[in-house]
Scaffold this motif. Structure first.
Motif, short mmCIF file in Angstrom:
data_model
loop_
_atom_site.label_atom_id
_atom_site.label_comp_id
_atom_site.label_asym_id
_atom_site.label_seq_id
_atom_site.Cartn_x
_atom_site.Cartn_y
_atom_site.Cartn_z
N VAL A 17 0.84 -1.04 0.06
CA VAL A 17 -0.22 0.07 0.17
C VAL A 17 0.95 1.12 -0.03
O VAL A 17 1.64 1.35 0.91
CB VAL A 17 -1.24 0.12 1.16
CG1 VAL A 17 -1.64 1.34 1.31
CG2 VAL A 17 -1.86 -1.30 0.99
N SER A 20 -1.61 7.86 -0.84
CA SER A 20 -2.60 8.38 -1.91
C SER A 20 -2.27 9.60 -2.63
O SER A 20 -2.56 9.90 -3.82
CB SER A 20 -3.99 8.48 -1.22
OG SER A 20 -3.94 9.50 -0.44
N GLN A 21 -1.12 10.07 -2.05
CA GLN A 21 -0.73 11.24 -2.81
C GLN A 21 0.74 11.37 -2.84
O GLN A 21 1.42 10.72 -1.69
CB GLN A 21 -1.00 12.85 -2.37
CG GLN A 21 -2.60 12.76 -2.28
CD GLN A 21 -3.09 14.31 -1.83
OE1 GLN A 21 -2.37 15.14 -1.65
NE2 GLN A 21 -4.30 14.41 -1.29
N LYS A 64 -7.38 -0.78 3.88
CA LYS A 64 -6.27 -0.48 2.63
C LYS A 64 -6.51 1.12 2.42
O LYS A 64 -5.30 1.70 2.02
CB LYS A 64 -6.47 -1.32 1.39
CG LYS A 64 -5.87 -2.74 1.59
CD LYS A 64 -6.28 -3.35 0.43
CE LYS A 64 -6.16 -5.07 0.59
NZ LYS A 64 -6.22 -6.00 -0.44
N ARG A 65 -7.85 1.53 2.02
CA ARG A 65 -8.05 2.85 1.43
C ARG A 65 -7.57 3.97 2.69
O ARG A 65 -7.01 4.92 2.42
CB ARG A 65 -9.44 3.05 1.16
CG ARG A 65 -9.87 4.47 0.44
CD ARG A 65 -11.26 4.36 0.04
NE ARG A 65 -12.31 3.89 0.91
CZ ARG A 65 -12.96 2.70 1.03
NH1 ARG A 65 -12.61 1.91 -0.11
NH2 ARG A 65 -14.00 2.57 2.02
N SER A 66 -7.98 3.78 3.75
CA SER A 66 -7.62 4.72 4.96
C SER A 66 -6.00 4.56 5.35
O SER A 66 -5.62 5.46 5.54
CB SER A 66 -8.49 4.27 6.18
OG SER A 66 -8.45 3.09 6.52
N SER A 68 -3.89 4.27 2.95
CA SER A 68 -3.06 5.11 1.89
C SER A 68 -3.19 6.58 2.32
O SER A 68 -2.21 7.18 2.08
CB SER A 68 -3.68 4.66 0.74
OG SER A 68 -3.33 5.43 -0.43
N HIS A 69 -4.59 6.86 2.77
CA HIS A 69 -4.71 8.30 3.24
C HIS A 69 -3.97 8.65 4.15
O HIS A 69 -3.32 9.57 4.26
CB HIS A 69 -6.25 8.55 3.38
CG HIS A 69 -6.84 8.47 2.17
ND1 HIS A 69 -6.80 8.99 0.78
CD2 HIS A 69 -8.28 7.89 1.99
CE1 HIS A 69 -7.60 8.86 0.05
NE2 HIS A 69 -8.73 8.24 0.71
N THR A 72 -0.08 9.37 3.35
CA THR A 72 -0.29 10.81 2.85
C THR A 72 0.34 11.76 4.03
O THR A 72 1.12 12.55 3.61
CB THR A 72 -1.50 11.19 1.98
OG1 THR A 72 -1.46 10.22 1.08
CG2 THR A 72 -1.29 12.54 1.53
N ASP A 95 7.86 7.00 -1.11
CA ASP A 95 6.54 6.56 -1.31
C ASP A 95 6.56 5.02 -1.85
O ASP A 95 5.65 4.58 -2.22
CB ASP A 95 5.79 7.34 -2.50
CG ASP A 95 5.50 8.64 -2.09
OD1 ASP A 95 5.41 8.95 -0.96
OD2 ASP A 95 5.65 9.65 -3.05
N LYS A 188 -10.66 12.75 4.56
CA LYS A 188 -9.06 12.65 4.44
C LYS A 188 -8.52 13.57 5.31
O LYS A 188 -7.31 13.61 5.45
CB LYS A 188 -8.67 13.08 2.88
CG LYS A 188 -9.23 12.07 1.84
CD LYS A 188 -8.85 12.44 0.36
CE LYS A 188 -9.47 11.55 -0.58
NZ LYS A 188 -9.24 11.93 -2.04
#
Length: 489
Positions: A17, A20-21, A64-66, A68-69, A72, A95, A188
């Motif tokens: 993972v 996200s940025q 996974k989504r959280s 990734s954020h 960032t 990264d 986010k």
């Protein structure tokens, strides 16, 4: 029924993972508090949760989504360690990402991980963590963070393995809290942004010379040990504190403030030059060494609850070890230096900002008669004296002789207290409730290593994760002075 498991669980899936940025940070130089941790194992902490009200596939996607954020906001964790030609070690914020692991333990129930019949932490807990026995120096070629999600029959265990040369417990829990916050909220934005500044006295021109292949841990991982959680209710701790202070306690309108109960916020205010306590005060005082009264010159300073509890433990372990009266025993506490340095570091400074402060005494004095108050006073005075001057001397001493931290207990006479009951370990709701329990993995564990956790019920309750040689643990379990304050749930 006791559940027997192997040392590893079936891995259902594993992926990388990334943030996200793209990171705007390039590199962060390791400090004099970071570098000694290169020989320590990764930090392993995690939460045991009830089963979420949605399928495991949805949970994994959410996490996974959280994650990734979260990366960032914490780009160093997605990077790797790198050493330049001059020997300086940096976090390269490239990264590259972190490991995300889904493990299957559907034959294990939540209750199986809470405690065995003899009170010891079940071995199954250790299987819920990645990077067992990974030394932090290996962050040069492995991720600095791994998240393992272990699916249980009626719950889930969410665990992080976190490179100790990158950050300490304060930074670990700020990340874990952020990870949970972003999972729960679905947005986010975060409420506690880390500070990545590198402009303090902790950043040094001294070079830590390491052997080829990197440092090794300084203790044996093969020595027999037992691990048990001892629980202390708020009422039990109040009783202990009253005894240590001869009944003289700070009570307002018949109630004891929780901040006063555990860490003496009023005393921290004195040490911080009368600055007001802020909503982030738990971070300013998060590591155990800050539980102190800085007015060490006072003849009868009030001893905090945590120092009272530490003194009780020191006496009990010293008795159980049956040390000769003339033998020196040492109680080490990790001191948070964020607010002790002048100028202060930010409360959310990301990295290690801890120093290990020893208190030594003859074993005969530690265990003598009614010396509980005396033991607590020794701890109080040692830590209270660790202000800006002492913290800077610690840095200067290290610069004269750069070295890795000698974690372990080679003489069998030491107790080492880590973590803190002030860390917000139970402020981690990923969207379906707080943890049932917080536990750690098998890393950095040896005879005499203690970790302090807040009790789940809050209010100043404390759980002590105690690691001892089997015979010493048996002695502590039969020690009347110690066990009278242990709470059985």
């Amino acid at each position: 029924m006791k559940i027997m498991v192997s040392q590893s669980l079936p891995i259902v899936s594993k992926c990388r993972v990334s943030p996200s940025q793209k990171s705007t940070l390039t590199e962060l130089k390791l400090s004099v508090s970071d570098l000694p941790m290169l020989s320590c194992h990764y930090i392993q902490k995690g939460g045991l949760f009830a089963k979420p009200p949605f399928p495991i596939s949805d949970l994994l996607s959410l996490l996974k989504r959280s994650l990734s954020h979260s990366l960032t906001h914490f780009p160093p964790l997605a990077g790797r360690l790198t050493t330049d030609a001059a020997g300086y070690v940096y976090i390269h914020c490239n990264d590259e990402g972190v490991d995300f692991i889904h493990a299957n333990a559907s034959h294990i129930h939540v209750i199986d991980l809470l405690g065995s019949a003899d009170g010891d932490v079940p071995e199954a807990v250790k299987s819920c963590f990645a990077f067992d026995h990974a030394v932090s120096h290996t962050g040069h070629f492995r991720p600095l963070l791994a998240v393992q999600v272990t699916e249980l029959a009626d719950g889930v265990f969410i665990a992080c393995s976190f490179n100790h040369a990158v950050a300490d417990g304060t930074s670990f829990w700020n990340f874990f809290n952020t990870f949970a916050e972003l999972s729960r909220s679905g947005v986010k934005r975060i409420s506690r942004s880390p500070d990545f500044s590198r402009d303090s006295v902790l950043i040094s021109s001294a070079v830590l010379r390491l052997p080829e292949g990197g440092p090794k841990v300084t203790f044996s991982g093969d020595a027999p040990i037992r691990e048990r959680i001892f629980r202390f209710s708020r009422e039990s701790i109040l009783k202990l504190k009253a005894r240590v202070n001869n009944g003289n306690m700070m009570i307002t309108n018949g109630a004891v403030n929780v901040a006063e109960l555990m860490g003496k916020h009023a005393n921290d205010t004195l040490m911080c030059k009368q600055k007001p306590i802020t909503p982030l005060s738990w971070l300013r005082n998060a590591v155990t060494g800050n539980h102190t009264n800085p007015t060490a010159a006072a003849a009868k300073a009030e001893i905090s609850s945590f120092q009272s509890l530490s003194a009780l433990l020191w006496r009990g372990i010293t008795r159980s070890r049956r040390l000769p009266a003339g033998e020196t025993t040492t109680f080490r506490m990790a001191v948070n230096c964020r607010h002790r340095l002048e100028p202060e570091l930010e409360p959310l400074y990301f990295g290690n900002a801890i120093q290990s402060v020893p208190t030594s005494a003859l074993a005969g004095d530690v265990v003598a008669g009614e010396n509980l108050r005396w033991c607590a006073e020794q701890l109080n005075r040692t830590v209270a004296a660790h202000g800006d001057a002492a913290a800077r001397k610690y840095v200067e001493d290290w610069e004269r002789e750069p070295r890795c931290f000698p974690l372990g207990n080679p003489g069998g006479t030491m107790v080492m207290m880590g973590s803190s009951p002030r860390f917000p370990m139970y402020d981690n709701d990923f969207g379906w409730g707080r943890p049932v329990a917080v536990r750690s993995g098998r890393n950095n564990k040896f005879d005499g290593k203690i970790s302090a956790f807040p009790g789940r019920e809050g209010g100043g309750s404390v759980d002590l994760e105690v690691i001892l040689a089997p015979e010493t643990m048996a002695g502590l379990e039969s020690d009347p002075e110690f066990m009278q304050y242990v709470t059985v749930y």
